[in-house]
Design an enzyme around this catalytic site. Structure first.
Site, mmCIF file in Angstrom:
data_model
loop_
_atom_site.group_PDB
_atom_site.id
_atom_site.type_symbol
_atom_site.label_atom_id
_atom_site.label_comp_id
_atom_site.label_asym_id
_atom_site.label_seq_id
_atom_site.Cartn_x
_atom_site.Cartn_y
_atom_site.Cartn_z
ATOM 1 N N TYR A 32 6.147 2.905 -5.539
ATOM 2 C CA TYR A 32 7.387 2.861 -5.051
ATOM 3 C C TYR A 32 8.878 1.657 -5.793
ATOM 4 O O TYR A 32 8.232 1.201 -6.284
ATOM 5 C CB TYR A 32 7.743 1.948 -3.979
ATOM 6 C CG TYR A 32 6.381 0.260 -2.837
ATOM 7 C CD1 TYR A 32 5.848 0.102 -4.159
ATOM 8 C CD2 TYR A 32 7.745 -0.568 -3.004
ATOM 9 C CE1 TYR A 32 5.679 -0.916 -3.790
ATOM 10 C CE2 TYR A 32 7.460 -1.547 -2.558
ATOM 11 C CZ TYR A 32 6.068 -2.142 -3.196
ATOM 12 O OH TYR A 32 6.178 -3.196 -3.150
ATOM 13 N N ARG A 51 11.220 0.477 -14.957
ATOM 14 C CA ARG A 51 9.870 0.144 -13.770
ATOM 15 C C ARG A 51 8.830 1.240 -12.824
ATOM 16 O O ARG A 51 8.300 1.543 -12.973
ATOM 17 C CB ARG A 51 10.363 -1.004 -13.105
ATOM 18 C CG ARG A 51 8.812 -1.701 -12.596
ATOM 19 C CD ARG A 51 9.166 -2.765 -12.055
ATOM 20 N NE ARG A 51 10.061 -3.106 -10.852
ATOM 21 C CZ ARG A 51 10.084 -3.612 -9.945
ATOM 22 N NH1 ARG A 51 9.250 -4.950 -10.096
ATOM 23 N NH2 ARG A 51 11.086 -3.802 -8.758
ATOM 24 N N ARG A 104 -7.610 20.009 0.649
ATOM 25 C CA ARG A 104 -8.839 19.052 1.214
ATOM 26 C C ARG A 104 -8.373 17.303 0.622
ATOM 27 O O ARG A 104 -8.206 17.390 -0.583
ATOM 28 C CB ARG A 104 -9.892 19.754 0.786
ATOM 29 C CG ARG A 104 -10.157 20.097 0.138
ATOM 30 C CD ARG A 104 -11.894 20.698 -0.445
ATOM 31 N NE ARG A 104 -12.351 21.060 -1.619
ATOM 32 C CZ ARG A 104 -13.009 19.987 -2.268
ATOM 33 N NH1 ARG A 104 -13.072 18.843 -1.497
ATOM 34 N NH2 ARG A 104 -13.389 19.624 -3.773
ATOM 35 N N HIS A 107 -10.972 12.961 -3.547
ATOM 36 C CA HIS A 107 -10.715 11.722 -4.989
ATOM 37 C C HIS A 107 -9.860 12.379 -5.890
ATOM 38 O O HIS A 107 -8.542 11.270 -6.271
ATOM 39 C CB HIS A 107 -11.126 10.630 -4.819
ATOM 40 C CG HIS A 107 -11.992 9.664 -3.768
ATOM 41 N ND1 HIS A 107 -12.019 10.602 -2.911
ATOM 42 C CD2 HIS A 107 -11.851 8.617 -3.353
ATOM 43 C CE1 HIS A 107 -12.811 9.466 -1.843
ATOM 44 N NE2 HIS A 107 -12.686 7.936 -2.331
ATOM 45 N N LYS A 152 3.748 -1.024 -9.472
ATOM 46 C CA LYS A 152 4.083 -0.589 -8.106
ATOM 47 C C LYS A 152 3.901 -0.060 -7.347
ATOM 48 O O LYS A 152 4.539 0.847 -6.540
ATOM 49 C CB LYS A 152 5.353 -1.363 -7.872
ATOM 50 C CG LYS A 152 6.314 -1.960 -7.405
ATOM 51 C CD LYS A 152 8.003 -2.490 -8.014
ATOM 52 C CE LYS A 152 8.652 -2.745 -6.279
ATOM 53 N NZ LYS A 152 8.086 -3.617 -5.802
ATOM 54 N N GLU A 184 1.840 -15.189 -9.343
ATOM 55 C CA GLU A 184 2.775 -14.818 -8.815
ATOM 56 C C GLU A 184 2.889 -14.685 -6.959
ATOM 57 O O GLU A 184 1.731 -15.298 -6.569
ATOM 58 C CB GLU A 184 3.270 -13.148 -8.666
ATOM 59 C CG GLU A 184 2.348 -12.251 -7.988
ATOM 60 C CD GLU A 184 2.803 -10.906 -8.282
ATOM 61 O OE1 GLU A 184 4.013 -10.555 -8.986
ATOM 62 O OE2 GLU A 184 1.846 -9.462 -8.704
ATOM 63 N N LEU A 208 3.267 -8.488 -11.140
ATOM 64 C CA LEU A 208 5.004 -7.361 -11.279
ATOM 65 C C LEU A 208 5.705 -7.707 -12.170
ATOM 66 O O LEU A 208 6.209 -8.759 -11.472
ATOM 67 C CB LEU A 208 5.034 -7.188 -10.088
ATOM 68 C CG LEU A 208 6.326 -6.055 -9.540
ATOM 69 C CD1 LEU A 208 5.043 -4.330 -9.514
ATOM 70 C CD2 LEU A 208 6.869 -5.970 -8.493
HETATM 71 N N1 PDD Z 1 8.683 -6.152 -3.601
HETATM 72 N N2 PDD Z 1 5.597 -9.467 -6.900
HETATM 73 C C1 PDD Z 1 5.238 -8.287 -5.988
HETATM 74 C C2 PDD Z 1 3.911 -8.552 -5.908
HETATM 75 C C3 PDD Z 1 6.665 -7.337 -4.977
HETATM 76 O O1 PDD Z 1 6.027 -6.804 -4.339
HETATM 77 C C4 PDD Z 1 7.762 -7.943 -6.017
HETATM 78 C C5 PDD Z 1 8.813 -6.855 -4.533
HETATM 79 C C6 PDD Z 1 7.886 -8.725 -7.260
HETATM 80 C C7 PDD Z 1 9.380 -8.794 -7.324
HETATM 81 O O2 PDD Z 1 10.053 -7.667 -7.870
HETATM 82 P P1 PDD Z 1 11.381 -7.519 -8.157
HETATM 83 O O3 PDD Z 1 12.199 -8.584 -8.185
HETATM 84 O O4 PDD Z 1 11.409 -6.421 -8.753
HETATM 85 O O5 PDD Z 1 11.839 -7.307 -5.968
HETATM 86 C C8 PDD Z 1 7.596 -9.469 -7.128
HETATM 87 C C9 PDD Z 1 9.504 -5.697 -2.801
HETATM 88 C C10 PDD Z 1 10.737 -6.165 -2.963
HETATM 89 C C11 PDD Z 1 8.406 -4.836 -2.310
HETATM 90 O O6 PDD Z 1 7.740 -4.867 -1.535
HETATM 91 O O7 PDD Z 1 9.390 -5.353 -0.604
#
Ligand code: PDD
Length: 292
Positions: A32, A51, A104, A107, A152, A184, A208
Site C-alpha cells: 500500500y 516506493r 482455493r 500459500h 510497505k 523507526e 520503511l
Molecule cells: N505510515 N515507518 C512506518 C512503519 C510507516 O508505516 C510509515 C508511514 C512511515 C513514514 O513514511 P512516510 O513519510 O512515507 O509516510 C515510516 C503510513 C502513513 C500509514 O501506514 O498509514
C-alpha cells in the site's frame, strides 16, 4: 459521500466489495501507499510511486498501472471527493494492491494473477494546536516485526499491536528497538537532535524509507541545518535534546516525553520549530504548484 476506486470503477464506498478469496484478506498478500495532496496537488507523487514499485518488486507482483494510470486514478479520486474536503482541499489518499483472488486458499502464488486495486481519499484535518504546543508522548518497545520492513506491506499486525500498546500506556507512538538500536516507530520514522545536529537512522531493510523523512533531510540540506544518517542506540535516543516522528499523515511531530521522562526540557525544541517552518513553506509551494 466517499467515492472510492476499485478495480477500474469509481463507486460509493458502501458499494465497494472485495471477494473473501482475495489474498489480501487471506494472507495480507499486498502492498500500500499513503499519499497526501495539498490544495488538490499530489505531494511527492514520483517518490511515492517509486516506493510502490519497490514494494511490488519486493513481493514479486507486477505493477497493475503505469505512472500515467496511477496519476489519472489519484487525481480523479481527489476530484470526486472534493466536496468532502475542507476549504483548503487537503486530502490523504490510500491505495492498496493485492495479489487478487484465487480459486482455493494456497500459500503459493496463483498461476494467473488478477490484482485487486483499491484506493480511497480522506480529508486531512487541520493541525491540532495542542500537538505544536505540547508535543506527544512515546514509549520504546522491542521491534517484533519481520526482516523486510522496507516493503510497505499491508500485513501490519505487529505494527497494530505495538501502536495499541503505546496507546494503552498514554503514548502516541511506539519507537521500535532492534539489536539495541532505535529503527523507526510503528507508523512513522524517527529523528533526534543532539547539540543542534539532526540525526536519523540510515535506510536499511528493517526500516520503511519514509517520503517525509527524505524531505526533512532535503530541507535540512537546503536550509543549512546540519544533519547525519547514523545508528541511534537506545541510550543515545534517551539522551537526545529533541526527538521527532515523521510521516505523511502526522508530518513532523515533536516527542516531548519518552518512556515517562521529559525529552530535553520537555517542550517542543527550536530545531523542530525551524524544520516545521521549512516544511510548511514547502507545502505552500506545493499548493501553488511550485514544488511537488
Ligand atoms: N505510515 N515507518 C512506518 C512503519 C510507516 O508505516 C510509515 C508511514 C512511515 C513514514 O513514511 P512516510 O513519510 O512515507 O509516510 C515510516 C503510513 C502513513 C500509514 O501506514 O498509514
Amino acid at each position: 459521500m466517499s467515492i472510492v476506486y476499485l478495480n477500474g470503477d469509481f463507486l460509493p464506498i458502501e458499494d465497494a466489495c472485495v471477494s473473501v478469496t482475495d489474498r489480501g484478506f487471506l494472507f495480507g498478500d499486498g502492498v500500500y501507499e499513503v499519499i497526501p495532496a495539498y490544495g488538490g496537488r499530489l505531494f511527492r507523487l514520483p517518490h511515492h510511486l517509486q516506493r510502490l514499485q519497490d514494494s511490488l518488486d519486493g513481493i514479486r507482483l507486477d505493477n497493475p498501472l503505469d505512472t500515467a494510470g496511477w496519476t489519472v486514478l489519484l487525481e480523479t479520486l481527489l476530484e470526486r471527493n472534493r466536496d468532502r474536503a475542507g476549504d483548503n482541499n487537503d486530502q490523504s489518499l490510500y491505495l492498496q494492491v493485492t495479489r487478487g483472488t484465487a480459486r482455493r486458499r494456497d500459500h503459493a502464488f496463483p498461476a494467473e494473477v488478477r490484482h485487486t486495486v483499491y484506493a480511497c481519499a480522506n480529508p486531512i484535518p487541520a493541525p491540532d494546536p495542542a500537538l505544536e504546543r505540547d508535543g506527544v508522548a512515546a514509549i520504546t518497545l522491542d521491534d517484533i516485526r519481520w526482516a523486510w520492513c522496507n516493503i510497505k506491506a499491508i500485513t501490519l499486525l505487529p505494527n497494530v499491536l505495538l501502536r495499541q500498546q503505546a496507546g494503552e500506556r498514554g503514548a502516541a507512538e511506539a519507537i521500535l528497538i532492534r539489536d539495541g538500536k532505535a529503527i523507526e516507530a510503528s507508523s512513522s520514522n524517527i529523528f533526534i537532535v543532539e547539540q543542534g545536529v539532526i540525526v536519523t537512522p540510515p535506510k536499511s531493510p528493517v526500516m520503511l524509507p519514509g517520503i517525509t523523512r527524505d524531505l526533512v533531510l532535503e530541507l535540512a540540506a537546503q536550509h543549512g541545518l546540519a544533519s547525519r544518517e547514523e545508528d541511534i542506540g537506545e541510550q543515545r535516543l534517551h539522551a537526545a535534546d529533541e526527538v521527532w516522528i515523521t510521516s505523511s499523515t502526522r508530518e513532523i511531530v515533536p516527542v516531548t516525553r519518552l518512556d515517562n521522562r521529559p525529552v530535553g526540557d520537555g517542550r517542543p525544541g527550536p530545531v523542530w520549530r525551524a524544520m516545521l517552518g521549512h516544511y510548511r513553506a514547502y507545502k505552500a509551494a506545493v499548493r501553488r504548484g511550485d514544488a511537488d
